[in-house]
Write a protein that holds these residues in place. Structure first.
Motif, PDB file in Angstrom:
ATOM      1  N   GLN A 125     -17.189 -18.644  20.842  1.00 50.38           N
ATOM      2  CA  GLN A 125     -18.323 -17.720  20.725  1.00 50.38           C
ATOM      3  C   GLN A 125     -19.236 -18.148  19.582  1.00 50.38           C
ATOM      4  N   THR A 126     -18.666 -18.532  18.464  1.00 51.41           N
ATOM      5  CA  THR A 126     -19.469 -18.940  17.314  1.00 51.41           C
ATOM      6  C   THR A 126     -20.071 -20.325  17.503  1.00 51.41           C
ATOM      7  N   ALA A 127     -19.255 -21.293  17.869  1.00 54.91           N
ATOM      8  CA  ALA A 127     -19.727 -22.675  17.986  1.00 54.91           C
ATOM      9  C   ALA A 127     -20.767 -22.830  19.091  1.00 54.91           C
ATOM     10  N   LEU A 128     -20.544 -22.209  20.241  1.00 53.74           N
ATOM     11  CA  LEU A 128     -21.466 -22.387  21.366  1.00 53.74           C
ATOM     12  C   LEU A 128     -22.715 -21.533  21.260  1.00 53.74           C
ATOM     13  N   ALA A 129     -22.678 -20.474  20.448  1.00 54.96           N
ATOM     14  CA  ALA A 129     -23.892 -19.667  20.231  1.00 54.96           C
ATOM     15  C   ALA A 129     -24.999 -20.528  19.639  1.00 54.96           C
ATOM     16  N   ALA A 130     -24.622 -21.521  18.848  1.00 45.24           N
ATOM     17  CA  ALA A 130     -25.596 -22.403  18.216  1.00 45.24           C
ATOM     18  C   ALA A 130     -26.373 -23.236  19.230  1.00 45.24           C
ATOM     19  N   ILE A 131     -25.843 -23.386  20.442  1.00 43.06           N
ATOM     20  CA  ILE A 131     -26.556 -24.152  21.478  1.00 43.06           C
ATOM     21  C   ILE A 131     -27.015 -23.247  22.619  1.00 43.06           C
ATOM     22  N   GLY A 132     -26.998 -21.927  22.387  1.00 42.76           N
ATOM     23  CA  GLY A 132     -27.532 -20.996  23.372  1.00 42.76           C
ATOM     24  C   GLY A 132     -26.535 -20.445  24.367  1.00 42.76           C
ATOM     25  N   TYR A 133     -25.253 -20.754  24.202  1.00 43.29           N
ATOM     26  CA  TYR A 133     -24.230 -20.237  25.104  1.00 43.29           C
ATOM     27  C   TYR A 133     -23.730 -18.887  24.595  1.00 43.29           C
ATOM     28  N   THR A 134     -23.375 -18.028  25.548  1.00 35.50           N
ATOM     29  CA  THR A 134     -22.761 -16.747  25.216  1.00 35.50           C
ATOM     30  C   THR A 134     -21.529 -16.547  26.088  1.00 35.50           C
ATOM     31  N   LEU A 135     -20.694 -15.603  25.668  1.00 31.20           N
ATOM     32  CA  LEU A 135     -19.560 -15.195  26.498  1.00 31.20           C
ATOM     33  C   LEU A 135     -20.135 -14.355  27.627  1.00 31.20           C
ATOM     34  N   ILE A 136     -19.953 -14.796  28.868  1.00 30.04           N
ATOM     35  CA  ILE A 136     -20.559 -14.117  30.018  1.00 30.04           C
ATOM     36  C   ILE A 136     -19.532 -13.289  30.777  1.00 30.04           C
ATOM     37  N   HIS A 137     -18.354 -13.846  31.012  1.00 28.23           N
ATOM     38  CA  HIS A 137     -17.298 -13.134  31.736  1.00 28.23           C
ATOM     39  C   HIS A 137     -15.978 -13.301  31.022  1.00 28.23           C
ATOM     40  N   GLU A 138     -15.161 -12.248  31.093  1.00 31.46           N
ATOM     41  CA  GLU A 138     -13.803 -12.312  30.579  1.00 31.46           C
ATOM     42  C   GLU A 138     -12.921 -11.503  31.511  1.00 31.46           C
ATOM     43  N   PHE A 139     -11.809 -12.119  31.933  1.00 29.35           N
ATOM     44  CA  PHE A 139     -10.897 -11.461  32.854  1.00 29.35           C
ATOM     45  C   PHE A 139      -9.480 -11.539  32.305  1.00 29.35           C
ATOM     46  N   PRO A 140      -8.779 -10.405  32.226  1.00 30.03           N
ATOM     47  CA  PRO A 140      -7.388 -10.429  31.759  1.00 30.03           C
ATOM     48  C   PRO A 140      -6.458 -10.920  32.865  1.00 30.03           C
ATOM     49  N   ALA A 141      -5.241 -11.242  32.481  1.00 28.12           N
ATOM     50  CA  ALA A 141      -4.235 -11.734  33.434  1.00 28.12           C
ATOM     51  C   ALA A 141      -4.028 -10.757  34.581  1.00 28.12           C
ATOM     52  N   GLU A 142      -4.168  -9.470  34.317  1.00 28.23           N
ATOM     53  CA  GLU A 142      -3.987  -8.466  35.378  1.00 28.23           C
ATOM     54  C   GLU A 142      -4.993  -8.648  36.512  1.00 28.23           C
ATOM     55  N   VAL A 143      -6.162  -9.186  36.178  1.00 32.27           N
ATOM     56  CA  VAL A 143      -7.199  -9.415  37.193  1.00 32.27           C
ATOM     57  C   VAL A 143      -7.028 -10.780  37.858  1.00 32.27           C
ATOM     58  N   THR A 144      -6.765 -11.809  37.057  1.00 30.88           N
ATOM     59  CA  THR A 144      -6.664 -13.162  37.623  1.00 30.88           C
ATOM     60  C   THR A 144      -5.340 -13.411  38.322  1.00 30.88           C
ATOM     61  N   GLY A 145      -4.334 -12.635  37.956  1.00 29.98           N
ATOM     62  CA  GLY A 145      -3.023 -12.820  38.550  1.00 29.98           C
ATOM     63  C   GLY A 145      -2.142 -13.813  37.828  1.00 29.98           C
ATOM     64  N   HIS A 146      -2.681 -14.474  36.771  1.00 30.81           N
ATOM     65  CA  HIS A 146      -1.828 -15.433  36.062  1.00 30.81           C
ATOM     66  C   HIS A 146      -2.124 -15.573  34.571  1.00 30.81           C
ATOM     67  N   THR A 147      -3.360 -15.495  34.115  1.00 30.74           N
ATOM     68  CA  THR A 147      -3.662 -15.712  32.701  1.00 30.74           C
ATOM     69  C   THR A 147      -5.009 -15.109  32.335  1.00 30.74           C
ATOM     70  N   ASP A 148      -5.224 -14.919  31.030  1.00 27.31           N
ATOM     71  CA  ASP A 148      -6.526 -14.463  30.543  1.00 27.31           C
ATOM     72  C   ASP A 148      -7.510 -15.628  30.606  1.00 27.31           C
ATOM     73  N   VAL A 149      -8.765 -15.326  30.988  1.00 29.61           N
ATOM     74  CA  VAL A 149      -9.802 -16.351  31.031  1.00 29.61           C
ATOM     75  C   VAL A 149     -11.095 -15.782  30.461  1.00 29.61           C
ATOM     76  N   ALA A 150     -11.922 -16.676  29.930  1.00 30.18           N
ATOM     77  CA  ALA A 150     -13.248 -16.300  29.430  1.00 30.18           C
ATOM     78  C   ALA A 150     -14.218 -17.406  29.809  1.00 30.18           C
ATOM     79  N   GLY A 151     -15.395 -17.005  30.292  1.00 27.47           N
ATOM     80  CA  GLY A 151     -16.404 -17.962  30.718  1.00 27.47           C
ATOM     81  C   GLY A 151     -17.646 -17.881  29.860  1.00 27.47           C
ATOM     82  N   PHE A 152     -18.110 -19.039  29.400  1.00 31.89           N
ATOM     83  CA  PHE A 152     -19.293 -19.147  28.548  1.00 31.89           C
ATOM     84  C   PHE A 152     -20.373 -19.920  29.295  1.00 31.89           C
ATOM     85  N   GLY A 153     -21.628 -19.612  28.994  1.00 31.33           N
ATOM     86  CA  GLY A 153     -22.725 -20.346  29.607  1.00 31.33           C
ATOM     87  C   GLY A 153     -24.044 -19.810  29.125  1.00 31.33           C
TER      88      GLY A 153
END
Length: 133
Positions: A20-48
């Motif tokens: 979140q900090t490093a990529l903010a400097a190039i215009g990226y933000t945290l866009i999606h985050e899904f816990p393991a309960e949603v993905t069925g296997h692990t927590d994930v976070a998507g930046f862009g």
């Protein structure tokens, strides 16, 4: 053309904060985050940018050897800002901002290791006179 990519991280919260900090400097933000309960296997976070995640992190055992990911930017100042932000977020220096002429004369990049040792880079390929607004 690459649509999206990602890395496996050992400490999801620490890595999410780093990116979140490093990529903010190039215009990226945290866009999606899904816990393991949603993905069925692990927590994930998507930046862009512009609402489209193209870089994902997920909790697990990091890849060995570590991965290299390079984010293309259109401004050399963003390369500098990325490097400073990555170090401020707890990353380790793996190459200060500068020309890497062995790639090509206008290759301006900076490298930082994330909390799991993945080599994360910001790079600008534009000539100096057109890379700064």
């Amino acid at each position: 053309m690459i649509d999206h990519t990602g890395v496996i991280v050992s400490d999801f919260a620490k890595s999410k904060a780093f990116y979140q900090t490093a990529l903010a400097a190039i215009g990226y933000t945290l866009i999606h985050e899904f816990p393991a309960e949603v993905t069925g296997h692990t927590d994930v976070a998507g930046f862009g940018e512009n609402g489209k995640p193209d870089f994902w992190i997920s909790r697990g055992t990091p890849n060995q050897p570590p991965v290299h990911v390079a984010f293309r930017v259109d401004d050399r100042r963003r390369v500098d800002a990325f490097h400073a932000a990555a170090l401020q977020a707890g990353g380790r220096d793996n190459g200060a901002p500068g020309i890497r002429a062995h790639f090509h004369p206008d290759y301006y990049g900076a490298f930082a290791l994330d909390p799991d040792g993945h080599n994360v880079e910001a790079v600008c390929h534009r000539p100096m006179e057109s890379a700064q607004p």
